[in-house]
Design a protein around this motif. Structure first.
Motif, PDB file in Angstrom:
ATOM      1  N   LEU A 137       0.803  -1.209   0.000  1.00  0.00           N
ATOM      2  CA  LEU A 137       0.000   0.000   0.000  1.00  0.00           C
ATOM      3  C   LEU A 137       0.843   1.268   0.000  1.00  0.00           C
ATOM      4  O   LEU A 137       0.337   2.346  -0.283  1.00  0.00           O
ATOM      5  N   GLY A 138       2.114   1.143   0.368  1.00  0.00           N
ATOM      6  CA  GLY A 138       2.989   2.308   0.341  1.00  0.00           C
ATOM      7  C   GLY A 138       2.801   3.253   1.508  1.00  0.00           C
ATOM      8  O   GLY A 138       3.251   4.398   1.451  1.00  0.00           O
ATOM      9  N   SER A 139       2.152   2.799   2.560  1.00  0.00           N
ATOM     10  CA  SER A 139       1.931   3.652   3.726  1.00  0.00           C
ATOM     11  C   SER A 139       1.708   2.772   4.945  1.00  0.00           C
ATOM     12  O   SER A 139       0.823   1.911   4.952  1.00  0.00           O
ATOM     13  N   ALA A 140       2.525   2.995   5.973  1.00  0.00           N
ATOM     14  CA  ALA A 140       2.351   2.241   7.221  1.00  0.00           C
ATOM     15  C   ALA A 140       0.987   2.546   7.826  1.00  0.00           C
ATOM     16  O   ALA A 140       0.320   1.663   8.372  1.00  0.00           O
ATOM     17  N   GLY A 141       0.562   3.801   7.740  1.00  0.00           N
ATOM     18  CA  GLY A 141      -0.735   4.178   8.301  1.00  0.00           C
ATOM     19  C   GLY A 141      -1.882   3.441   7.637  1.00  0.00           C
ATOM     20  O   GLY A 141      -2.814   2.964   8.309  1.00  0.00           O
ATOM     21  N   MET A 142      -1.828   3.332   6.309  1.00  0.00           N
ATOM     22  CA  MET A 142      -2.865   2.584   5.588  1.00  0.00           C
ATOM     23  C   MET A 142      -2.809   1.105   5.968  1.00  0.00           C
ATOM     24  O   MET A 142      -3.845   0.443   6.106  1.00  0.00           O
ATOM     25  N   ALA A 143      -1.591   0.568   6.134  1.00  0.00           N
ATOM     26  CA  ALA A 143      -1.459  -0.837   6.507  1.00  0.00           C
ATOM     27  C   ALA A 143      -2.028  -1.074   7.906  1.00  0.00           C
ATOM     28  O   ALA A 143      -2.773  -2.034   8.131  1.00  0.00           O
ATOM     29  N   TYR A 144      -1.685  -0.191   8.856  1.00  0.00           N
ATOM     30  CA  TYR A 144      -2.231  -0.364  10.208  1.00  0.00           C
ATOM     31  C   TYR A 144      -3.751  -0.200  10.227  1.00  0.00           C
ATOM     32  O   TYR A 144      -4.450  -0.904  10.956  1.00  0.00           O
ATOM     33  N   ALA A 145      -4.266   0.720   9.434  1.00  0.00           N
ATOM     34  CA  ALA A 145      -5.730   0.856   9.356  1.00  0.00           C
ATOM     35  C   ALA A 145      -6.358  -0.448   8.858  1.00  0.00           C
ATOM     36  O   ALA A 145      -7.351  -0.927   9.414  1.00  0.00           O
ATOM     37  N   ASP A 146      -5.767  -1.040   7.823  1.00  0.00           N
ATOM     38  CA  ASP A 146      -6.281  -2.321   7.311  1.00  0.00           C
ATOM     39  C   ASP A 146      -6.141  -3.429   8.353  1.00  0.00           C
ATOM     40  O   ASP A 146      -7.010  -4.310   8.448  1.00  0.00           O
ATOM     41  N   LEU A 147      -5.059  -3.396   9.126  1.00  0.00           N
ATOM     42  CA  LEU A 147      -4.872  -4.398  10.187  1.00  0.00           C
ATOM     43  C   LEU A 147      -5.984  -4.267  11.226  1.00  0.00           C
ATOM     44  O   LEU A 147      -6.596  -5.257  11.639  1.00  0.00           O
ATOM     45  N   LEU A 148      -6.261  -3.043  11.651  1.00  0.00           N
ATOM     46  CA  LEU A 148      -7.289  -2.807  12.663  1.00  0.00           C
ATOM     47  C   LEU A 148      -8.670  -3.212  12.150  1.00  0.00           C
ATOM     48  O   LEU A 148      -9.516  -3.701  12.912  1.00  0.00           O
ATOM     49  N   GLU A 149      -8.902  -3.032  10.859  1.00  0.00           N
ATOM     50  CA  GLU A 149     -10.195  -3.362  10.252  1.00  0.00           C
ATOM     51  C   GLU A 149     -10.337  -4.856   9.943  1.00  0.00           C
ATOM     52  O   GLU A 149     -11.413  -5.295   9.524  1.00  0.00           O
ATOM     53  N   GLY A 150      -9.249  -5.618  10.088  1.00  0.00           N
ATOM     54  CA  GLY A 150      -9.292  -7.033   9.739  1.00  0.00           C
ATOM     55  C   GLY A 150      -9.127  -7.294   8.251  1.00  0.00           C
ATOM     56  O   GLY A 150      -9.340  -8.412   7.780  1.00  0.00           O
ATOM     57  N   LYS A 151      -8.705  -6.285   7.486  1.00  0.00           N
ATOM     58  CA  LYS A 151      -8.520  -6.481   6.046  1.00  0.00           C
ATOM     59  C   LYS A 151      -7.203  -7.182   5.733  1.00  0.00           C
ATOM     60  O   LYS A 151      -7.058  -7.776   4.668  1.00  0.00           O
ATOM     61  N   ILE A 152      -6.238  -7.034   6.600  1.00  0.00           N
ATOM     62  CA  ILE A 152      -5.013  -7.830   6.560  1.00  0.00           C
ATOM     63  C   ILE A 152      -4.807  -8.403   7.959  1.00  0.00           C
ATOM     64  O   ILE A 152      -5.351  -7.877   8.939  1.00  0.00           O
ATOM     65  N   VAL A 153      -4.003  -9.464   8.031  1.00  0.00           N
ATOM     66  CA  VAL A 153      -3.809 -10.109   9.336  1.00  0.00           C
ATOM     67  C   VAL A 153      -2.458  -9.755   9.954  1.00  0.00           C
ATOM     68  O   VAL A 153      -2.248  -9.956  11.150  1.00  0.00           O
ATOM     69  N   GLY A 154      -1.544  -9.234   9.130  1.00  0.00           N
ATOM     70  CA  GLY A 154      -0.224  -8.898   9.642  1.00  0.00           C
ATOM     71  C   GLY A 154       0.466  -7.898   8.750  1.00  0.00           C
ATOM     72  O   GLY A 154       0.045  -7.663   7.611  1.00  0.00           O
ATOM     73  N   TYR A 155       1.530  -7.308   9.280  1.00  0.00           N
ATOM     74  CA  TYR A 155       2.254  -6.264   8.550  1.00  0.00           C
ATOM     75  C   TYR A 155       3.732  -6.406   8.868  1.00  0.00           C
ATOM     76  O   TYR A 155       4.114  -6.512  10.042  1.00  0.00           O
ATOM     77  N   PHE A 156       4.558  -6.413   7.833  1.00  0.00           N
ATOM     78  CA  PHE A 156       6.009  -6.555   7.978  1.00  0.00           C
ATOM     79  C   PHE A 156       6.686  -5.447   7.192  1.00  0.00           C
ATOM     80  O   PHE A 156       6.481  -5.333   5.982  1.00  0.00           O
TER      81      PHE A 156
END
Lengths: 262, 262
Positions: free
Chosen positions: A186-205
């Motif tokens: 996604l090119g953005s840690a903030g977008m990745a964390y938002a997706d993590l919180l929403e359950g759209k992704i399960v993890g972020y590296f």
């Protein structure tokens, strides 16, 4: 955390400051972007970045002149304070600067607060969608909607991963990702964390600076995710480190199947 | 294309059908998804997928019983027709099925129409944002907003690329991507084509079925992008092929620096 120890007043103020920054950005984004370069072209800094940082730092210091602030565009002299004792803020005025410049979308304002070294709250504003992720002492919200923690198994999930890590199978994490339904970048840690919180992704590296993971790590932790470095440490809020956030129940599998250490 | 040869009536009907499918999906998405499996777990098919396909095919055949239809969930018997002569439609009822199932976001309904073998229009509906991308004989729109073609150089752009291609440096395309500001992986051809049309990415590389690239290829072509296979051919609207869409002015550089053929 007991309610009476939670920095509720600061939370309410911080929400206002971050939302004001979002309004400023949305109102002005279609102006011509004056782009300057830092170390390289992947590290774009815009005049908006600096402007948002100035606004929020000014608000913090006006209300709390003793508080310390670590922010992306700060000079080194602003970052030297005792992270185990002080009241301090960590700010990313525009997370996902390349998205901001190229896409005028998919970027975030992020702010985290620690009281006497203890994480209090994180704020992530998805600016263009006007979605504010925040936590109080007990729960995590997107605007007024409470978020629930219901992580699935790897085989039924998506993963967000840094492109370099994926390209090089760094720490065998590409192999790990192949046990999921796929990767998202996604090119953005903030977008990745938002997706993590929403359950759209399960993890972020990813490889992250403190301002990239501070707010997201607090929010994710409040829901039930673990945030650690690839060497198994608590991120130090000082250096750029390889950091992951993952549900507690998947950490054993991660450590077993990759070079990430518990 | 002269206005009087453009299938304007069919365009207006198709916009209604696709928007109706979008309303159906948004109204019903939070129902429990009954997931079935096709060849593997990465190829999820939902009951919604089949339902949307039934709805749109029924509308097409009610209005145009002679038209041919190629759709993702069709049996083989529906796909045998002369692509150079017939009036035909290509439908992807839900593009980005994994996103649909896991995220309930970031998926599209896509429909393309060809008259006597000639591409007429493509429709891509970003379902959750209710953004319909479409073209007439002259221009491309997102809802009522006309889109402009202003592609930048590689060094100032982002690229969408299939994860397998990126992981394996297939056709040296990972090397090529390193000349950009970064890669994005969205898990949906429809989302990638929408970003291409909006100028949020400059190119897209993937392994695609006809229903994955038909609408996007028509829309992108109308703006000025080239859509070809990695072997330099026009995609055949029949097989799963490696396909890219890129601005005309970047094709020379692509062919020079990768194993993609002109």
């Amino acid at each position: 955390m007991r309610d009476n120890t939670f920095a509720l007043k600061k939370l309410e103020q911080a929400k206002v400051w971050v939302r004001e920054a979002g309004i400023f950005l949305r109102d002005n984004i279609h102006q011509r972007l004056e782009i300057s370069q830092k170390s390289n072209f992947s590290d774009l800094v815009t005049n908006f970045d600096k402007k948002v940082q100035e606004i929020i730092i000014e608000e913090i210091l006006k209300a709390y002149p003793e508080d310390k602030i670590l922010a992306e565009e700060s000079g080194k002299n602003l970052v030297s304070f005792d992270r185990s004792q002080e009241n301090f803020w960590i700010l990313d005025p525009i997370d996902g600067t390349i998205n901001f410049v190229v896409q005028q979308d998919n970027f975030a304002v992020m702010l985290a607060y620690y009281e006497q070294g203890q994480a209090q709250f994180g704020l992530i504003l998805n600016v263009m969608e006007d979605k504010l992720y925040w936590n109080n002492a007990h729960h995590v919200f997107c605007n007024n909607r409470e978020l629930v923690y219901n992580p699935k198994e790897l085989s039924e999930s998506l993963l967000a991963i840094n492109s370099m890590i994926y390209r090089k199978n760094f720490y065998k994490l590409t192999d790990f990702s192949l046990k999921t339904l796929g990767v998202r970048m996604l090119g953005s840690a903030g977008m990745a964390y938002a997706d993590l919180l929403e359950g759209k992704i399960v993890g972020y590296f990813s490889r992250l600076q403190p301002w990239d993971y501070a707010a997201g790590g607090i929010l994710a932790g409040k829901l039930g995710f673990v945030t650690k470095t690839f060497k198994g440490e608590k991120p130090n809020l000082t250096d750029c480190q390889y950091v992951y956030s993952l549900p507690q129940h998947l950490v054993g599998q991660l450590v077993e199947e990759t070079d990430v250490i518990l």
